[in-house]
Design an enzyme around this catalytic site. Structure first.
Site, PDB file in Angstrom:
ATOM      1  N   SER A 186       0.508  -0.850   0.279  1.00 12.57           N
ATOM      2  CA  SER A 186       0.077   0.063  -0.059  1.00 12.57           C
ATOM      3  C   SER A 186       0.974   1.332  -0.162  1.00 12.57           C
ATOM      4  O   SER A 186       2.153   1.407   0.473  1.00 12.57           O
ATOM      5  CB  SER A 186      -0.501  -0.189   1.022  1.00 12.57           C
ATOM      6  OG  SER A 186      -1.517  -1.258   1.190  1.00 12.57           O
TER       7      SER A 186
HETATM    8  N1  SAH Z   1      -0.731  -4.489   4.183  1.00 13.39           N
HETATM    9  C1  SAH Z   1      -0.427  -5.277   1.999  1.00 13.39           C
HETATM   10  C2  SAH Z   1      -1.037  -5.059   1.133  1.00 13.39           C
HETATM   11  C3  SAH Z   1      -1.210  -6.136   0.408  1.00 13.39           C
HETATM   12  S1  SAH Z   1      -2.364  -6.343  -0.804  1.00 13.39           S
HETATM   13  C4  SAH Z   1       0.787  -4.608   2.400  1.00 13.39           C
HETATM   14  O1  SAH Z   1       0.926  -2.597   3.157  1.00 13.39           O
HETATM   15  O2  SAH Z   1       1.871  -4.893   2.147  1.00 13.39           O
HETATM   16  C5  SAH Z   1      -3.987  -6.985   0.175  1.00 13.39           C
HETATM   17  C6  SAH Z   1      -3.369  -9.001   0.514  1.00 13.39           C
HETATM   18  O3  SAH Z   1      -4.712  -8.779   0.946  1.00 13.39           O
HETATM   19  C7  SAH Z   1      -2.926  -8.818  -0.832  1.00 13.39           C
HETATM   20  O4  SAH Z   1      -1.566  -9.649  -0.161  1.00 13.39           O
HETATM   21  C8  SAH Z   1      -3.517 -10.328  -1.091  1.00 13.39           C
HETATM   22  O5  SAH Z   1      -2.767 -11.571  -1.088  1.00 13.39           O
HETATM   23  C9  SAH Z   1      -4.923 -10.446   1.052  1.00 13.39           C
HETATM   24  N2  SAH Z   1      -5.762 -11.879   0.299  1.00 13.39           N
HETATM   25  C10 SAH Z   1      -6.785 -10.401  -0.296  1.00 13.39           C
HETATM   26  N3  SAH Z   1      -7.596 -11.294   0.461  1.00 13.39           N
HETATM   27  C11 SAH Z   1      -7.677 -12.010   1.353  1.00 13.39           C
HETATM   28  C12 SAH Z   1      -8.616 -13.166   2.121  1.00 13.39           C
HETATM   29  N4  SAH Z   1      -9.738 -13.030   2.107  1.00 13.39           N
HETATM   30  N5  SAH Z   1      -7.560 -13.338   3.238  1.00 13.39           N
HETATM   31  C13 SAH Z   1      -6.062 -12.607   3.540  1.00 13.39           C
HETATM   32  N6  SAH Z   1      -6.098 -12.439   2.588  1.00 13.39           N
HETATM   33  C14 SAH Z   1      -6.072 -11.549   1.719  1.00 13.39           C
END
Ligand code: SAH
Length: 213
Positions: free
Chosen positions: A60
């Protein structure tokens, strides 16, 4: 150690954009974002933008991490549930502010890489799990705070159920295709209160766990 000038200017930009909570700014200052971005993007580690990570996901934008963290109103004795570990960057920022972060990711590769990075930074108050975060973490509920870092189609009922009384959840919700907004949901004595924070753009929250992830 001399402060990284790129980080100093990012922090100044966050302040200019209204991030005022000193504890949040300090936590962001402590976490080296370059550890959480792919090598190919290390020169952009302190640009205020989201960047691609593996499995087609994104780390993000720092402003969004700061705003979500501030909006969550985390206290040092809190247990925080995070859905979407991704790179582990938001996890690391939260770990500096609360008692323990429980973070769920559906891609094993991402979770394992995040675990290595957190370990290399000696961040120990974090527990990671590979599972479908829309179901929350029943065995460890309730949580003082819940942060969802992928866009949900609606409020996942399991997460509302796992919020402690007085607890706060920050979650991006896609109410119609292409329109996402960040909300703060507070559990009150009688129900849930919703506040709109800002329009956002996140990767989708997806149910289930990939088989080869
Ligand atoms: N906080 C992270 C954001 C990553 S993007 C950062 O700053 O790096 C969002 C993440 O949510 C992705 O890695 C995706 O695989 C995960 N995600 C999506 N749906 C999900 C679910 N149902 N359970 C767990 N993770 C999930």
């Amino acid at each position: 150690m001399t402060p990284d000038p790129r980080k100093t200017s990012l922090l100044a930009a966050l302040r200019r954009n209204g991030i005022a909570d000193e504890r949040v700014l300090e936590a962001i200052e402590k976490v080296p974002r370059e550890v959480f971005v792919e090598d190919a993007f290390s020169d952009q580690a302190y640009a205020d933008q989201a960047l691609p990570i593996s499995c087609g996901q994104t780390i993000s934008q720092p402003y969004v991490v700061a705003l979500m963290t501030e909006g969550l109103r985390v206290e040092s004795d809190h247990r925080v549930l995070e859905i979407g570990t991704g790179s582990g960057y938001q996890t690391a920022v939260l770990a500096h502010l609360c008692k323990r972060v429980y973070s769920i990711e559906r891609y094993r590769t991402l979770s394992e890489t995040a675990a290595e990075r957190l370990k290399s930074l000696k961040i120990k108050n974090v527990t990671l799990q590979v599972s479908d975060g829309t179901k929350g973490w029943v065995q460890l509920a309730p949580f003082d705070r819940i942060i969802v870092t992928a866009a949900a189609r609606g409020e996942p009922q399991a997460l509302l159920d796992q919020l402690a009384p007085g607890g706060v959840m920050v979650i991006p919700i896609e109410e119609r295709a292409g329109k996402q907004d960040l909300f703060r949901i507070t559990r009150t004595a009688t129900g849930f209160e919703r506040e709109h924070l800002i329009p956002v753009r996140f990767v989708p929250l997806v149910e289930g766990v990939p088989r080869d992830g």
